[in-house]
Write a protein that holds these residues in place. Structure first.
Motif, PDB file in Angstrom:
ATOM      1  N   LEU A  44      -1.127 -18.704 -35.387  1.00 17.74           N
ATOM      2  CA  LEU A  44      -0.065 -17.632 -35.478  1.00 17.74           C
ATOM      3  C   LEU A  44      -0.327 -16.233 -34.462  1.00 17.74           C
ATOM      4  O   LEU A  44       0.794 -15.631 -34.093  1.00 17.74           O
ATOM      5  N   ASN A  45      -1.700 -15.896 -34.375  1.00 18.45           N
ATOM      6  CA  ASN A  45      -2.146 -14.889 -33.899  1.00 18.45           C
ATOM      7  C   ASN A  45      -2.042 -15.065 -32.210  1.00 18.45           C
ATOM      8  O   ASN A  45      -2.259 -14.060 -31.559  1.00 18.45           O
ATOM      9  N   MET A  46      -1.695 -16.151 -31.681  1.00 17.23           N
ATOM     10  CA  MET A  46      -1.560 -16.429 -30.300  1.00 17.23           C
ATOM     11  C   MET A  46      -0.237 -16.675 -29.777  1.00 17.23           C
ATOM     12  O   MET A  46       0.183 -16.926 -28.609  1.00 17.23           O
ATOM     13  N   ILE A  47       0.725 -16.515 -30.728  1.00 20.37           N
ATOM     14  CA  ILE A  47       2.007 -16.761 -30.299  1.00 20.37           C
ATOM     15  C   ILE A  47       2.769 -15.575 -29.609  1.00 20.37           C
ATOM     16  O   ILE A  47       2.619 -14.578 -29.965  1.00 20.37           O
ATOM     17  N   ASP A  48       3.215 -16.189 -28.561  1.00 20.27           N
ATOM     18  CA  ASP A  48       4.491 -15.306 -27.763  1.00 20.27           C
ATOM     19  C   ASP A  48       5.614 -15.382 -28.395  1.00 20.27           C
ATOM     20  O   ASP A  48       6.456 -16.445 -28.244  1.00 20.27           O
ATOM     21  N   LEU A  49       6.305 -14.786 -29.561  1.00 17.20           N
ATOM     22  CA  LEU A  49       7.594 -14.941 -29.932  1.00 17.20           C
ATOM     23  C   LEU A  49       8.607 -14.540 -29.032  1.00 17.20           C
ATOM     24  O   LEU A  49       8.707 -13.778 -28.675  1.00 17.20           O
ATOM     25  N   THR A  50       9.468 -15.694 -29.015  1.00 16.04           N
ATOM     26  CA  THR A  50      10.241 -15.732 -27.526  1.00 16.04           C
ATOM     27  C   THR A  50      11.904 -15.824 -28.021  1.00 16.04           C
ATOM     28  O   THR A  50      12.204 -16.675 -28.931  1.00 16.04           O
ATOM     29  N   SER A  64      12.597  -2.220 -23.435  1.00 16.51           N
ATOM     30  CA  SER A  64      12.546  -1.004 -23.941  1.00 16.51           C
ATOM     31  C   SER A  64      12.813  -0.907 -25.647  1.00 16.51           C
ATOM     32  O   SER A  64      12.367  -0.291 -26.410  1.00 16.51           O
ATOM     33  N   ILE A  65      13.927  -1.856 -25.927  1.00 18.55           N
ATOM     34  CA  ILE A  65      14.188  -2.096 -27.210  1.00 18.55           C
ATOM     35  C   ILE A  65      13.106  -2.670 -28.062  1.00 18.55           C
ATOM     36  O   ILE A  65      12.613  -2.166 -29.156  1.00 18.55           O
ATOM     37  N   ALA A  66      12.528  -3.594 -27.333  1.00 15.01           N
ATOM     38  CA  ALA A  66      11.219  -4.270 -28.210  1.00 15.01           C
ATOM     39  C   ALA A  66      10.218  -3.425 -28.358  1.00 15.01           C
ATOM     40  O   ALA A  66       9.460  -3.384 -29.165  1.00 15.01           O
ATOM     41  N   LYS A  67       9.973  -2.571 -27.012  1.00 17.96           N
ATOM     42  CA  LYS A  67       8.596  -1.661 -27.324  1.00 17.96           C
ATOM     43  C   LYS A  67       8.823  -0.721 -28.054  1.00 17.96           C
ATOM     44  O   LYS A  67       7.904  -0.521 -28.803  1.00 17.96           O
ATOM     45  N   ASN A  68      10.109  -0.148 -28.343  1.00 19.66           N
ATOM     46  CA  ASN A  68      10.151   0.798 -29.294  1.00 19.66           C
ATOM     47  C   ASN A  68      10.073   0.062 -30.725  1.00 19.66           C
ATOM     48  O   ASN A  68       9.406   0.886 -31.573  1.00 19.66           O
ATOM     49  N   GLU A  69      10.735  -1.014 -31.115  1.00 22.02           N
ATOM     50  CA  GLU A  69      10.309  -1.489 -32.237  1.00 22.02           C
ATOM     51  C   GLU A  69       8.928  -1.969 -32.520  1.00 22.02           C
ATOM     52  O   GLU A  69       8.658  -1.825 -33.942  1.00 22.02           O
ATOM     53  N   LEU A  70       8.095  -2.163 -31.665  1.00 20.66           N
ATOM     54  CA  LEU A  70       6.966  -2.673 -31.910  1.00 20.66           C
ATOM     55  C   LEU A  70       5.861  -1.583 -31.750  1.00 20.66           C
ATOM     56  O   LEU A  70       4.587  -1.860 -31.861  1.00 20.66           O
ATOM     57  N   VAL A  94       1.264  -5.498 -31.381  1.00 18.58           N
ATOM     58  CA  VAL A  94       2.073  -6.678 -30.913  1.00 18.58           C
ATOM     59  C   VAL A  94       2.481  -6.182 -29.620  1.00 18.58           C
ATOM     60  O   VAL A  94       3.257  -5.246 -29.333  1.00 18.58           O
ATOM     61  N   LYS A  95       2.238  -6.893 -28.331  1.00 15.51           N
ATOM     62  CA  LYS A  95       2.646  -6.692 -27.121  1.00 15.51           C
ATOM     63  C   LYS A  95       3.873  -7.038 -26.745  1.00 15.51           C
ATOM     64  O   LYS A  95       4.554  -7.975 -27.424  1.00 15.51           O
ATOM     65  N   VAL A  96       4.485  -6.575 -25.702  1.00 11.02           N
ATOM     66  CA  VAL A  96       5.790  -6.859 -25.298  1.00 11.02           C
ATOM     67  C   VAL A  96       5.558  -7.493 -24.051  1.00 11.02           C
ATOM     68  O   VAL A  96       5.147  -6.949 -23.128  1.00 11.02           O
ATOM     69  N   ALA A  97       6.064  -8.888 -23.649  1.00  7.45           N
ATOM     70  CA  ALA A  97       6.027  -9.673 -22.595  1.00  7.45           C
ATOM     71  C   ALA A  97       7.311  -9.794 -21.998  1.00  7.45           C
ATOM     72  O   ALA A  97       8.422  -9.753 -22.670  1.00  7.45           O
ATOM     73  N   SER A  98       7.614  -9.538 -20.941  1.00  7.01           N
ATOM     74  CA  SER A  98       8.804  -9.772 -20.115  1.00  7.01           C
ATOM     75  C   SER A  98       8.964 -10.647 -19.149  1.00  7.01           C
ATOM     76  O   SER A  98       7.950 -10.914 -18.440  1.00  7.01           O
ATOM     77  N   VAL A  99       9.986 -11.533 -19.177  1.00  3.47           N
ATOM     78  CA  VAL A  99      10.123 -12.671 -17.895  1.00  3.47           C
ATOM     79  C   VAL A  99      10.437 -11.743 -16.669  1.00  3.47           C
ATOM     80  O   VAL A  99      11.191 -10.709 -17.143  1.00  3.47           O
ATOM     81  N   SER A 100      10.431 -12.283 -15.721  1.00  4.20           N
ATOM     82  CA  SER A 100      11.064 -11.445 -14.557  1.00  4.20           C
ATOM     83  C   SER A 100      10.975 -12.505 -13.281  1.00  4.20           C
ATOM     84  O   SER A 100      10.892 -13.932 -13.487  1.00  4.20           O
ATOM     85  N   THR A 101      11.547 -11.942 -12.032  1.00  2.00           N
ATOM     86  CA  THR A 101      11.507 -12.702 -10.841  1.00  2.00           C
ATOM     87  C   THR A 101      12.584 -13.721 -10.791  1.00  2.00           C
ATOM     88  O   THR A 101      12.405 -14.739 -10.605  1.00  2.00           O
ATOM     89  N   GLY A 123       8.054  -0.695 -19.853  1.00  2.00           N
ATOM     90  CA  GLY A 123       7.049  -0.676 -20.971  1.00  2.00           C
ATOM     91  C   GLY A 123       6.372  -2.170 -21.313  1.00  2.00           C
ATOM     92  O   GLY A 123       5.723  -2.174 -22.197  1.00  2.00           O
ATOM     93  N   ALA A 124       6.648  -2.989 -20.376  1.00  2.00           N
ATOM     94  CA  ALA A 124       6.249  -4.482 -20.497  1.00  2.00           C
ATOM     95  C   ALA A 124       4.765  -4.394 -20.329  1.00  2.00           C
ATOM     96  O   ALA A 124       4.265  -3.614 -19.493  1.00  2.00           O
ATOM     97  N   ASP A 125       4.145  -4.887 -21.304  1.00  2.00           N
ATOM     98  CA  ASP A 125       2.688  -5.111 -21.061  1.00  2.00           C
ATOM     99  C   ASP A 125       2.201  -6.194 -20.464  1.00  2.00           C
ATOM    100  O   ASP A 125       1.158  -6.236 -20.014  1.00  2.00           O
ATOM    101  N   GLU A 126       3.082  -7.111 -20.456  1.00  5.79           N
ATOM    102  CA  GLU A 126       2.890  -8.384 -19.763  1.00  5.79           C
ATOM    103  C   GLU A 126       4.071  -8.889 -19.079  1.00  5.79           C
ATOM    104  O   GLU A 126       5.176  -8.738 -19.510  1.00  5.79           O
ATOM    105  N   ILE A 127       4.126  -9.364 -17.818  1.00  6.32           N
ATOM    106  CA  ILE A 127       4.983 -10.061 -17.090  1.00  6.32           C
ATOM    107  C   ILE A 127       4.984 -11.653 -17.080  1.00  6.32           C
ATOM    108  O   ILE A 127       3.821 -11.931 -16.649  1.00  6.32           O
ATOM    109  N   ASP A 128       5.926 -12.447 -17.205  1.00 12.28           N
ATOM    110  CA  ASP A 128       5.997 -13.768 -17.129  1.00 12.28           C
ATOM    111  C   ASP A 128       6.796 -14.048 -15.882  1.00 12.28           C
ATOM    112  O   ASP A 128       8.104 -14.152 -16.060  1.00 12.28           O
ATOM    113  N   MET A 129       6.220 -14.305 -14.709  1.00  7.94           N
ATOM    114  CA  MET A 129       6.982 -14.591 -13.643  1.00  7.94           C
ATOM    115  C   MET A 129       7.130 -16.241 -13.431  1.00  7.94           C
ATOM    116  O   MET A 129       6.388 -16.856 -13.924  1.00  7.94           O
ATOM    117  N   VAL A 130       8.032 -16.602 -12.496  1.00 13.37           N
ATOM    118  CA  VAL A 130       8.166 -18.070 -12.183  1.00 13.37           C
ATOM    119  C   VAL A 130       7.725 -18.098 -10.749  1.00 13.37           C
ATOM    120  O   VAL A 130       8.006 -17.303 -10.116  1.00 13.37           O
TER     121      VAL A 130
END
Lengths: 501, 307
Positions: free
Chosen positions: B50-56, B98-104, B109-116, B139-146
């Protein structure tokens, strides 16, 4: 430790927003023991002769011990020469009056039935095999028992097709087969011996090893249940003298033996000058060869499966590792890492990779060889995995930088001990791999197909595995060169050992 | 961690990455999947999962309303289970960061964003860089690129390498997860090669899939990537995280993934700092199992909130 990720640590994680180091938790597997409530073991087992359970004529019994706990499991009848004579007579009568007169199709039906009954009681067989022999339940459940059933299925299929196996030849059964099997794969070896013998129309007197008689006796129960005519399969238990009585019995037409090379030599002398047909499957000191271009991580798995499978109690174990010098450091490092992640301990635990050494005697032999290795001045690596303090357990062990002339490279240890040598060229490794009195198996690891075929033609070994090791299948023949024996078991070749062609 | 390249002594020729034997990998994975994870180990493991999930949520129809609800779930997975951990992060499109960042805020809990130009990656590099910068600035703490799979399959490994390095630079302090989209790379040899390119180019994490292509995070693929991480760590001393994503929806499969991490990289990697699951439906299956362990009976799915 129990609630590491419970409320308290959750707060800890949250407050550590910007730090990069979380504490390392340790996550250990909980015990997962296989249950044994479903097995039925009698306190005392008699001999299975002529379809009945009969007491040994000498009235003697011996104990079968669980090597992981040193507890007694049951008492086993000790068959004398007179008992063996009784068994051979029963087998002869069954052969003459019943079995040789049945059509192949009818014989096949019985063998199929035995195969199905083994499958139905697979769990019970697996548990008893593990209790009696010390091998990990994972192996008896996933390897021994399914393979044993498959052997019966495979040879059942041949029973009515023998004339197609050897076109333009008239095939005939031999008569009574005397079979002696070892303790490392008790049920599987019984299947390897009994299934082709019955398919080819012979009757059987089989002796299991004294430390592991129980699954052979359970197999006798299944044979009884299958309605196989009385006397077609007889199971006599006992020590070496019981085996000798089978080998020396004048009315035995065929002797099949799997076991040590020393005993094999004695048997060969004993049958010399008689009309008995003989197959021997003996010891080995098989080479596992890793080339620079091999898929290294998978080769490391193959090394582990090759030597540590069944605690190294495997005649074809890849006990001599040859690594090409360019990748030697990497392979050895990865091998050590992998060994540290093996679970060693209670054979009944479903997560155990390496169980108990089969007997105190074998345990002492292995310790003796490790001591020799130390005395020779070799570098020795023993895995870091925790080991139970009770029972006969031996850590997976590497003997590094060892020379071709070392005792440890030359003699079969039959335990979880691997010698590691390096090589430079293909020719060198072929020479070294063949430079042994044995020739049972070999493994070759390379990404290059042409290299594999070059080696398979030059390695003097009965089985050569490419990019895998210790793979068994009823369809594939198995057997040795040189002092590893002669004759083949399994596959179409396995029929030849039980037929006059 | 910010500039790994400085620590690297040399970059290997990616045409000659180690080969992988598929049959051997399947055997190894099958061994792990027959392991029996019980009692205390199971309980502890499930909380770790549970503690390792990136809820997506990564859908064209994502709205602030949907993202806000998911963010609440990220912090309150199941209030009926006292001591239930939060997930590690939520993973959203750049427009929702920005919405997620504000909520969290303040939750950890970190905010990850997909990009590229997720998921295809078919866009010019400058647009990919802008996409990444927008997410980081939001405000993304993490970037998930392809990665550019087309360029990879065409053999242009340097292109793929340079692109990852450029995105890493655009990330600034944000941690970079590099999605290989293994379902499109097809062979395990390619998975290994792509893993090495990503790690040498500056990835903080390597990730299997976008979740849009099947097959996604098979145990075989994850195993090959874990072994690549292990080799890289041994050579360079740099730790890389792993994120299987797509197709892990049961707690049993998740636990076997954890065990695979333990048997390859060791306990050190068993934290959400170094291991993540990209998943949308995994959390509820784990929660259902946890509640079963606590109460002794399975509860209806209706007792577990979907968002």
């Amino acid at each position: 430790m129990s609630d590491v990720f419970g409320l308290t640590s959750q707060i800890k994680i949250m407050s550590k927003k910007d730090t990069k180091q979380n504490e390392t938790v340790s996550w250990e597997l909980s015990p997962a023991p296989e249950s044994k409530g479903h097995i039925s073991l009698k306190p005392k087992y008699d001999l299975f002769i002529n379809g009945k359970w009969v007491k040994p004529s000498g009235g003697k019994y011996f104990d079968s011990i669980n090597p992981a706990t040193e507890e007694k499991l049951a008492e086993i009848a000790y068959a004398s020469e007179a008992d063996v004579d009784k068994a051979v007579k029963a087998a002869r009568e069954a052969y003459t009056n019943v079995w040789s007169k049945l059509s192949g199709r009818e014989r096949g039906k019985y063998i199929f039935r035995i195969a199905r009954l083994i499958q139905e009681r697979a769990r019970e067989f697996a548990v008893i095999e593990t209790l009696d022999g010390g091998k990990a339940i994972r192996e008896s459940r996933d390897v021994d028992v399914p393979l044993a059933a498959n052997h019966f299925f495979y040879y059942a299929g041949w029973a009515d097709k023998l004339e197609y196996a050897f076109p333009n030849r008239k095939v005939e059964s031999l008569g009574v087969a005397g079979q002696i099997i070892p303790w490392n794969f008790p049920l599987l070896m019984a299947a390897w011996k009994i299934a082709p013998a019955l398919a080819c129309g012979n009757t059987v007197v089989l002796k299991p090893a004294e430390t592991t008689s129980l699954t052979a006796l359970k197999l006798a129960e299944i044979i009884e249940e299958s309605g196989l005519p009385a006397g077609v399969v007889n199971i006599v238990t006992g020590y070496g003298d019981t085996g000798a009585a089978i080998v020396n019995h004048p009315d035995v037409n065929k002797v099949a033996f799997t076991g040590s090379t020393n005993v094999g030599k004695i048997i060969q002398r004993a049958v010399a000058g008689t009309n008995k047909k003989l197959t021997l499957e003996l010891g080995g000191k098989s080479a596992n060869i890793i080339f620079e271009d091999a898929p290294i991580d998978q080769a490391v798995e193959g090394i582990v499966n090759g030597i540590f499978f069944n605690q190294g109690h495997v005649c074809c174990a890849g006990s001599r590792l040859f690594v090409q010098e360019g990748v030697a450091d990497e392979v050895i490092q990865k091998l050590k890492d992998r060994m540290d992640h093996l679970y060693i301990g209670d054979p009944m635990d479903k997560n155990t990779d390496i169980g108990a050494i089969n007997s105190k005697e074998q345990f002492d032999t292995i310790r003796k060889y490790i001591k020799i290795g130390k005395a020779e001045g070799n570098e020795i690596y023993e895995s870091n995995c925790p080991v139970p303090s009770k029972g006969y357990f031996c850590r997976p062990t590497l003997i590094l930088d060892v020379a071709q002339s070392s005792t440890l490279v030359q003699e079969e240890i039959f335990g979880p001990v691997l010698t590691v040598q390096t090589f430079r060229t293909v020719d060198e490794v072929i020479q070294k791999a063949n430079n042994t009195p044995y020739g049972l198996a070999a493994g070759v690891w390379t990404d290059k197909g042409s290299k594999i075929f070059n080696l398979t033609t030059k390695l003097r070994a009965g089985v050569v595995w490419a990019n895998t090791y210790n793979r068994f299948d009823p369809v594939s023949p198995f057997g040795g060169y040189k002092e590893s024996g002669f004759g083949r078991e399994g596959g179409k070749h396995g029929l030849e050992a039980y037929l006059k062609i | 961690m910010s500039n790994q390249n400085k620590k690297l002594k040399s970059i290997p020729d990616f045409r000659f990455t180690p080969t992988i034997d598929k049959v051997g990998v399947e055997e190894r994975v099958a061994r792990i999947q027959t392991r029996s994870i019980k009692d205390e180990a199971k309980l502890q493991g499930m909380k770790m999962v549970l503690n390792m999930i990136d809820l997506t949520t990564l859908e064209g129809k994502d709205t602030p309303g949907k993202v806000k609800q998911m963010c609440y779930k990220a912090r309150h997975l199941h209030d009926a289970y006292p001591g239930c951990p939060t997930v590690a992060a939520v993973c959203v499109y750049p427009s929702m960061v920005s919405i997620a960042k504000n909520e969290l805020k303040g939750s950890g809990v970190k905010v990850a964003s997909v990009s590229t130009a997720f998921p295809s990656g078919q866009a010019p590099r400058n647009i990919k860089i802008d996409d990444t910068k927008f997410a980081v600035d939001s405000g993304a703490d993490e970037i998930d690129m392809v990665i550019s799979r087309g360029e990879f399959l065409a053999g242009n490994y340097n292109f793929v390498f340079d692109e990852i390095a450029a995105i890493k630079e655009a990330c600034g302090k944000a941690r970079l997860k590099v999605i290989l989209e293994t379902g499109e790379l097809v062979t395990l040899d390619n998975v290994r090669r792509a893993s090495e390119i990503a790690m040498y180019a500056g990835a903080d994490f390597i990730k299997t899939s976008t979740g849009k292509i099947q097959p996604a995070a098979t145990m075989q693929v994850t195993y090959v990537m874990l072994m690549a991480i292990k080799d890289f760590y041994r050579k360079t001393g740099i730790k890389i995280g792993m994120k299987p994503a797509g197709g892990i929806s049961t707690s049993k499969l998740a636990l076997h993934n954890l065990l695979m991490v333990k048997e390859t990289l060791g306990d050190e990697w068993l934290t959400n700092e170094w291991f993540r699951f990209g998943a949308s439906s995994l959390a509820n299956d784990v929660l259902m199992q946890l509640m079963k362990a606590k109460t002794g009976a399975y509860q209806s799915a209706d007792y577990f909130s979907i968002d």
